[in-house]
Design an enzyme around this catalytic site. Structure first.
Site, mmCIF file in Angstrom:
data_model
loop_
_atom_site.group_PDB
_atom_site.id
_atom_site.type_symbol
_atom_site.label_atom_id
_atom_site.label_comp_id
_atom_site.label_asym_id
_atom_site.label_seq_id
_atom_site.Cartn_x
_atom_site.Cartn_y
_atom_site.Cartn_z
ATOM 1 N N ASP A 1 0.791 -1.281 0.040
ATOM 2 C CA ASP A 1 -0.009 -0.045 0.028
ATOM 3 C C ASP A 1 0.810 1.156 -0.123
ATOM 4 O O ASP A 1 1.929 1.277 0.473
ATOM 5 C CB ASP A 1 -0.952 -0.143 1.268
ATOM 6 C CG ASP A 1 -2.152 0.870 1.227
ATOM 7 O OD1 ASP A 1 -2.307 1.598 -0.009
ATOM 8 O OD2 ASP A 1 -2.841 0.949 2.268
ATOM 9 N N HIS A 35 2.845 3.416 -8.711
ATOM 10 C CA HIS A 35 2.614 2.235 -9.259
ATOM 11 C C HIS A 35 3.950 1.499 -10.090
ATOM 12 O O HIS A 35 4.690 0.406 -9.468
ATOM 13 C CB HIS A 35 1.436 1.728 -10.041
ATOM 14 C CG HIS A 35 0.307 2.254 -9.364
ATOM 15 N ND1 HIS A 35 -0.005 1.876 -7.980
ATOM 16 C CD2 HIS A 35 -0.832 2.957 -9.883
ATOM 17 C CE1 HIS A 35 -1.289 2.297 -7.617
ATOM 18 N NE2 HIS A 35 -1.836 2.724 -8.719
ATOM 19 N N GLU A 51 -12.103 -4.362 -5.559
ATOM 20 C CA GLU A 51 -12.427 -3.019 -5.270
ATOM 21 C C GLU A 51 -11.666 -1.816 -6.145
ATOM 22 O O GLU A 51 -12.118 -0.971 -6.549
ATOM 23 C CB GLU A 51 -12.480 -2.530 -3.926
ATOM 24 C CG GLU A 51 -13.313 -3.438 -2.743
ATOM 25 C CD GLU A 51 -13.053 -4.766 -2.498
ATOM 26 O OE1 GLU A 51 -11.873 -5.216 -2.772
ATOM 27 O OE2 GLU A 51 -14.175 -5.675 -2.378
ATOM 28 N N ASN A 52 -10.229 -2.406 -6.384
ATOM 29 C CA ASN A 52 -9.804 -1.666 -7.231
ATOM 30 C C ASN A 52 -10.194 -1.237 -8.678
ATOM 31 O O ASN A 52 -9.794 -0.352 -9.461
ATOM 32 C CB ASN A 52 -8.131 -1.880 -7.307
ATOM 33 C CG ASN A 52 -7.340 -1.736 -6.285
ATOM 34 O OD1 ASN A 52 -6.475 -2.692 -5.917
ATOM 35 N ND2 ASN A 52 -7.741 -0.922 -5.314
ATOM 36 N N TRP A 53 -11.253 -2.138 -9.157
ATOM 37 C CA TRP A 53 -11.977 -1.918 -10.483
ATOM 38 C C TRP A 53 -12.606 -0.475 -10.363
ATOM 39 O O TRP A 53 -12.860 0.181 -11.471
ATOM 40 C CB TRP A 53 -12.721 -2.987 -10.807
ATOM 41 C CG TRP A 53 -12.196 -4.242 -11.162
ATOM 42 C CD1 TRP A 53 -12.253 -5.317 -10.566
ATOM 43 C CD2 TRP A 53 -11.353 -4.330 -12.375
ATOM 44 N NE1 TRP A 53 -11.507 -6.494 -11.350
ATOM 45 C CE2 TRP A 53 -10.874 -5.875 -12.230
ATOM 46 C CE3 TRP A 53 -10.751 -3.864 -13.356
ATOM 47 C CZ2 TRP A 53 -10.132 -6.387 -13.244
ATOM 48 C CZ3 TRP A 53 -10.193 -4.234 -14.367
ATOM 49 C CH2 TRP A 53 -9.706 -5.528 -14.240
ATOM 50 N N LEU A 55 -7.174 -5.158 7.000
ATOM 51 C CA LEU A 55 -7.076 -6.306 6.094
ATOM 52 C C LEU A 55 -7.597 -5.818 4.487
ATOM 53 O O LEU A 55 -7.181 -6.840 3.737
ATOM 54 C CB LEU A 55 -7.687 -7.372 6.442
ATOM 55 C CG LEU A 55 -6.725 -8.401 7.432
ATOM 56 C CD1 LEU A 55 -7.630 -9.540 7.862
ATOM 57 C CD2 LEU A 55 -5.573 -8.908 6.720
HETATM 58 C C1 FPP Z 1 -1.717 0.249 -3.381
HETATM 59 O O1 FPP Z 1 -1.350 1.583 -3.234
HETATM 60 C C2 FPP Z 1 -1.115 -0.432 -4.387
HETATM 61 C C3 FPP Z 1 -2.064 -0.920 -5.665
HETATM 62 C C4 FPP Z 1 -3.271 -0.819 -5.631
HETATM 63 C C5 FPP Z 1 -1.415 -1.829 -6.530
HETATM 64 C C6 FPP Z 1 -0.195 -2.578 -6.214
HETATM 65 C C7 FPP Z 1 0.753 -2.769 -7.569
HETATM 66 C C8 FPP Z 1 1.885 -2.735 -7.713
HETATM 67 C C9 FPP Z 1 2.955 -2.444 -6.437
HETATM 68 C C10 FPP Z 1 2.689 -2.778 -8.927
HETATM 69 C C11 FPP Z 1 2.435 -3.765 -9.916
HETATM 70 C C12 FPP Z 1 2.465 -5.184 -9.173
HETATM 71 C C13 FPP Z 1 3.441 -6.079 -9.652
HETATM 72 C C14 FPP Z 1 3.048 -7.569 -9.204
HETATM 73 C C15 FPP Z 1 4.225 -6.067 -10.815
HETATM 74 P P1 FPP Z 1 -2.315 2.831 -3.546
HETATM 75 O O2 FPP Z 1 -2.516 2.914 -5.122
HETATM 76 O O3 FPP Z 1 -3.664 2.274 -3.001
HETATM 77 O O4 FPP Z 1 -1.866 3.704 -2.654
HETATM 78 P P2 FPP Z 1 -2.566 5.009 -1.992
HETATM 79 O O5 FPP Z 1 -3.240 4.200 -0.769
HETATM 80 O O6 FPP Z 1 -1.294 5.921 -1.324
HETATM 81 O O7 FPP Z 1 -3.326 5.799 -2.836
#
Ligand code: FPP
Length: 236
Positions: free
Chosen positions: A16, A33, A63-65, A191
Protein backbone atom coordinates in the site's frame (compact mmCIF):
# COMPACT_ATOMS: atom_id res chain seq x y z
CA UNK A 1 24.39 -9.90 7.97
CA UNK A 2 21.72 -12.18 6.64
CA UNK A 3 18.58 -12.95 8.64
CA UNK A 4 17.46 -16.56 8.93
CA UNK A 5 13.67 -16.67 8.97
CA UNK A 6 12.51 -19.12 11.66
CA UNK A 7 9.30 -21.09 11.12
CA UNK A 8 8.47 -18.65 8.40
CA UNK A 9 7.36 -20.32 5.22
CA UNK A 10 4.88 -17.81 3.88
CA UNK A 11 4.78 -14.00 3.88
CA UNK A 12 1.74 -12.15 2.54
CA UNK A 13 2.05 -8.46 1.70
CA UNK A 14 -0.43 -5.64 1.17
CA UNK A 15 1.65 -3.27 -0.95
CA UNK A 16 0.00 0.00 0.00
CA UNK A 17 0.99 3.63 -0.52
CA UNK A 18 1.99 3.86 -4.18
CA UNK A 19 -0.47 6.69 -4.84
CA UNK A 20 0.61 8.71 -1.81
CA UNK A 21 4.29 8.22 -2.67
CA UNK A 22 3.69 9.75 -6.11
CA UNK A 23 1.40 12.54 -4.89
CA UNK A 24 3.97 13.59 -2.27
CA UNK A 25 6.47 14.04 -5.09
CA UNK A 26 3.99 15.94 -7.28
CA UNK A 27 3.82 13.03 -9.75
CA UNK A 28 0.83 11.21 -11.24
CA UNK A 29 -0.29 8.17 -9.22
CA UNK A 30 0.80 5.80 -11.99
CA UNK A 31 4.44 6.74 -11.26
CA UNK A 32 3.95 5.35 -7.77
CA UNK A 33 2.76 2.04 -9.20
CA UNK A 34 5.75 1.95 -11.56
CA UNK A 35 8.16 2.47 -8.68
CA UNK A 36 6.10 -0.06 -6.70
CA UNK A 37 6.72 -2.68 -9.40
CA UNK A 38 10.48 -2.14 -8.93
CA UNK A 39 10.02 -2.76 -5.21
CA UNK A 40 8.18 -5.99 -6.09
CA UNK A 41 11.33 -7.15 -7.93
CA UNK A 42 13.65 -6.21 -5.05
CA UNK A 43 11.47 -7.84 -2.39
CA UNK A 44 10.74 -11.06 -4.29
CA UNK A 45 14.46 -11.48 -4.91
CA UNK A 46 15.31 -10.78 -1.26
CA UNK A 47 12.62 -13.12 0.09
CA UNK A 48 13.84 -15.91 -2.20
CA UNK A 49 17.44 -15.43 -1.10
CA UNK A 50 16.37 -15.55 2.54
CA UNK A 51 14.68 -18.90 1.99
CA UNK A 52 11.03 -17.79 2.20
CA UNK A 53 9.04 -20.47 0.35
CA UNK A 54 5.81 -18.57 -0.39
CA UNK A 55 5.22 -14.89 -1.01
CA UNK A 56 1.68 -13.65 -1.71
CA UNK A 57 1.34 -10.12 -3.09
CA UNK A 58 -1.86 -8.08 -3.30
CA UNK A 59 -1.49 -6.50 -6.74
CA UNK A 60 -5.10 -5.57 -7.51
CA UNK A 61 -8.27 -5.99 -5.46
CA UNK A 62 -11.82 -6.48 -6.72
CA UNK A 63 -12.52 -3.02 -5.24
CA UNK A 64 -9.67 -1.48 -7.29
CA UNK A 65 -11.85 -1.80 -10.43
CA UNK A 66 -13.71 1.25 -9.11
CA UNK A 67 -10.65 3.50 -9.48
CA UNK A 68 -10.28 6.08 -12.24
CA UNK A 69 -10.12 4.17 -15.58
CA UNK A 70 -6.78 5.81 -16.44
CA UNK A 71 -5.24 4.47 -13.25
CA UNK A 72 -6.71 1.00 -13.86
CA UNK A 73 -5.27 1.04 -17.41
CA UNK A 74 -1.86 2.10 -16.10
CA UNK A 75 -1.90 -0.76 -13.57
CA UNK A 76 -2.95 -3.28 -16.24
CA UNK A 77 -0.11 -2.05 -18.49
CA UNK A 78 2.38 -2.51 -15.67
CA UNK A 79 1.12 -6.02 -15.06
CA UNK A 80 1.40 -6.81 -18.77
CA UNK A 81 5.02 -5.65 -18.72
CA UNK A 82 5.77 -7.58 -15.55
CA UNK A 83 4.28 -10.80 -16.94
CA UNK A 84 6.48 -10.46 -20.03
CA UNK A 85 9.72 -9.27 -18.48
CA UNK A 86 10.05 -11.53 -15.44
CA UNK A 87 9.96 -14.91 -17.10
CA UNK A 88 13.70 -15.50 -17.51
CA UNK A 89 14.62 -14.40 -13.99
CA UNK A 90 11.82 -16.50 -12.46
CA UNK A 91 12.97 -19.58 -14.39
CA UNK A 92 16.60 -18.98 -13.48
CA UNK A 93 15.69 -18.80 -9.79
CA UNK A 94 13.28 -21.75 -9.76
CA UNK A 95 10.26 -19.60 -8.93
CA UNK A 96 6.75 -20.90 -9.50
CA UNK A 97 4.07 -18.29 -10.18
CA UNK A 98 0.41 -18.71 -9.31
CA UNK A 99 -2.45 -16.21 -9.49
CA UNK A 100 -5.51 -15.94 -7.26
CA UNK A 101 -8.59 -13.85 -8.01
CA UNK A 102 -11.45 -13.43 -10.45
CA UNK A 103 -9.92 -13.90 -13.88
CA UNK A 104 -13.19 -13.20 -15.72
CA UNK A 105 -12.79 -9.50 -14.88
CA UNK A 106 -9.32 -9.17 -16.43
CA UNK A 107 -8.42 -8.31 -20.07
CA UNK A 108 -8.14 -11.49 -22.18
CA UNK A 109 -4.47 -10.94 -23.14
CA UNK A 110 -3.49 -10.64 -19.47
CA UNK A 111 -5.36 -13.86 -18.63
CA UNK A 112 -3.48 -15.62 -21.46
CA UNK A 113 -0.12 -14.30 -20.20
CA UNK A 114 -1.01 -15.42 -16.65
CA UNK A 115 -1.88 -18.93 -17.84
CA UNK A 116 1.37 -19.15 -19.79
CA UNK A 117 3.48 -17.99 -16.85
CA UNK A 118 1.73 -20.48 -14.56
CA UNK A 119 2.22 -23.33 -17.03
CA UNK A 120 5.87 -22.44 -17.77
CA UNK A 121 6.82 -22.24 -14.08
CA UNK A 122 4.65 -25.13 -12.86
CA UNK A 123 7.55 -27.45 -12.04
CA UNK A 124 9.74 -24.86 -10.28
CA UNK A 125 10.05 -25.61 -6.60
CA UNK A 126 12.47 -23.21 -4.94
CA UNK A 127 9.81 -20.64 -4.15
CA UNK A 128 6.19 -19.82 -5.02
CA UNK A 129 5.06 -16.29 -5.73
CA UNK A 130 1.31 -15.96 -5.55
CA UNK A 131 -0.10 -12.80 -7.10
CA UNK A 132 -3.57 -11.71 -5.97
CA UNK A 133 -5.10 -10.06 -9.00
CA UNK A 134 -8.71 -8.93 -9.14
CA UNK A 135 -8.86 -10.63 -5.75
CA UNK A 136 -11.35 -10.24 -2.93
CA UNK A 137 -11.39 -12.58 0.04
CA UNK A 138 -15.15 -12.45 0.70
CA UNK A 139 -15.76 -13.22 -2.98
CA UNK A 140 -13.33 -16.15 -2.65
CA UNK A 141 -15.23 -17.47 0.38
CA UNK A 142 -18.56 -17.20 -1.47
CA UNK A 143 -16.98 -19.01 -4.45
CA UNK A 144 -15.89 -21.85 -2.12
CA UNK A 145 -19.37 -22.05 -0.56
CA UNK A 146 -20.95 -22.26 -4.02
CA UNK A 147 -18.64 -25.07 -5.06
CA UNK A 148 -19.52 -27.01 -1.91
CA UNK A 149 -23.26 -26.34 -2.41
CA UNK A 150 -22.98 -27.67 -5.97
CA UNK A 151 -21.33 -30.89 -4.72
CA UNK A 152 -24.08 -31.30 -2.11
CA UNK A 153 -26.80 -30.65 -4.67
CA UNK A 154 -25.37 -33.37 -6.89
CA UNK A 155 -25.41 -35.71 -3.91
CA UNK A 156 -21.60 -36.12 -3.93
CA UNK A 157 -21.29 -34.95 -0.32
CA UNK A 158 -23.56 -34.56 2.68
CA UNK A 159 -23.55 -31.48 5.01
CA UNK A 160 -21.57 -33.41 7.67
CA UNK A 161 -18.73 -33.87 5.19
CA UNK A 162 -18.07 -30.12 5.14
CA UNK A 163 -15.13 -29.34 7.40
CA UNK A 164 -12.28 -26.83 7.52
CA UNK A 165 -10.04 -28.95 5.31
CA UNK A 166 -12.70 -29.24 2.62
CA UNK A 167 -13.45 -25.53 2.83
CA UNK A 168 -9.74 -24.63 2.51
CA UNK A 169 -9.45 -26.92 -0.49
CA UNK A 170 -12.23 -25.02 -2.27
CA UNK A 171 -10.43 -21.68 -2.00
CA UNK A 172 -8.14 -20.25 -4.69
CA UNK A 173 -5.25 -20.85 -2.27
CA UNK A 174 -5.85 -24.62 -2.14
CA UNK A 175 -2.22 -25.70 -2.43
CA UNK A 176 -0.67 -22.84 -0.50
CA UNK A 177 -0.06 -22.96 3.27
CA UNK A 178 -1.57 -20.18 5.38
CA UNK A 179 0.57 -17.03 5.73
CA UNK A 180 2.78 -16.98 8.82
CA UNK A 181 3.31 -13.25 8.55
CA UNK A 182 1.21 -10.52 6.96
CA UNK A 183 2.88 -7.18 6.22
CA UNK A 184 0.99 -4.04 5.24
CA UNK A 185 2.86 -0.90 4.29
CA UNK A 186 1.86 2.78 4.41
CA UNK A 187 0.68 2.89 8.03
CA UNK A 188 -2.86 1.64 7.34
CA UNK A 189 -3.92 -1.08 9.76
CA UNK A 190 -6.63 -3.17 8.15
CA UNK A 191 -7.00 -6.30 6.01
CA UNK A 192 -8.97 -4.76 3.13
CA UNK A 193 -10.60 -8.03 2.04
CA UNK A 194 -7.27 -9.89 1.82
CA UNK A 195 -6.90 -13.56 2.82
CA UNK A 196 -9.51 -13.35 5.59
CA UNK A 197 -9.78 -17.12 6.04
CA UNK A 198 -6.08 -17.79 5.54
CA UNK A 199 -4.81 -15.16 8.03
CA UNK A 200 -6.74 -16.54 11.04
CA UNK A 201 -3.45 -17.16 12.92
CA UNK A 202 -0.99 -15.03 10.98
CA UNK A 203 1.24 -12.53 12.73
CA UNK A 204 0.63 -8.97 11.52
CA UNK A 205 3.22 -6.27 10.95
CA UNK A 206 2.27 -2.74 9.95
CA UNK A 207 5.05 -0.66 8.41
CA UNK A 208 4.88 3.11 8.04
CA UNK A 209 6.90 3.02 4.80
CA UNK A 210 5.05 3.65 1.57
CA UNK A 211 5.44 0.58 -0.67
CA UNK A 212 7.83 2.23 -3.20
CA UNK A 213 10.17 3.03 -0.26
CA UNK A 214 9.98 -0.46 1.24
CA UNK A 215 13.36 -2.20 1.13
CA UNK A 216 15.20 -5.45 1.67
CA UNK A 217 16.66 -3.93 4.86
CA UNK A 218 13.20 -3.30 6.27
CA UNK A 219 12.08 -6.80 5.31
CA UNK A 220 15.05 -8.17 7.27
CA UNK A 221 14.12 -6.05 10.29
CA UNK A 222 10.52 -7.30 10.14
CA UNK A 223 11.69 -10.90 9.94
CA UNK A 224 13.99 -10.34 12.93
CA UNK A 225 10.95 -8.97 14.79
CA UNK A 226 8.86 -11.99 13.71
CA UNK A 227 11.60 -14.35 14.93
CA UNK A 228 11.16 -12.87 18.44
CA UNK A 229 7.42 -13.52 18.56
CA UNK A 230 5.84 -16.44 20.31
CA UNK A 231 3.03 -17.98 18.27
CA UNK A 232 0.52 -19.77 20.47
CA UNK A 233 -2.39 -20.39 18.08
CA UNK A 234 -4.86 -19.78 20.92
CA UNK A 235 -3.15 -22.22 23.28
CA UNK A 236 -1.82 -21.24 26.74
C1 FPP B 1 -1.77 0.25 -3.37
O1 FPP B 1 -1.34 1.58 -3.40
C2 FPP B 1 -1.23 -0.50 -4.48
C3 FPP B 1 -1.96 -1.01 -5.51
C4 FPP B 1 -3.42 -0.87 -5.62
C5 FPP B 1 -1.32 -1.72 -6.63
C6 FPP B 1 -0.11 -2.54 -6.31
C7 FPP B 1 0.66 -2.72 -7.55
C8 FPP B 1 2.00 -2.70 -7.68
C9 FPP B 1 2.91 -2.59 -6.53
C10 FPP B 1 2.67 -2.73 -9.00
C11 FPP B 1 2.40 -3.85 -9.89
C12 FPP B 1 2.44 -5.20 -9.27
C13 FPP B 1 3.16 -6.24 -9.73
C14 FPP B 1 2.99 -7.60 -9.12
C15 FPP B 1 4.15 -6.09 -10.80
P1 FPP B 1 -2.44 2.71 -3.54
O2 FPP B 1 -2.54 3.07 -4.96
O3 FPP B 1 -3.70 2.28 -2.88
O4 FPP B 1 -1.76 3.86 -2.72
P2 FPP B 1 -2.49 4.99 -1.86
O5 FPP B 1 -3.20 4.28 -0.73
O6 FPP B 1 -1.35 5.82 -1.39
O7 FPP B 1 -3.42 5.71 -2.76
Amino acid sequence: MSIEPQNLQHIAIIMDGNGRWATKKGLPRSFGHKKGAETVREITRAAGEMGVKYLTLYAFSTENWQRDPDEVDALMDLLRQYLKSEMSELQKNGVKIVFIGEREMLPADIVEAMKKLEADTLNNDKMTICIALSYGSRQEIVYAARRIAALAKRGDISPEDVDMKMFSDMLYTKDIPNPDLLIRTSGEQRLSNYLLWQCAYSEFYFSNSLWPDFSRKELEEIIANYNQRERRYGKA
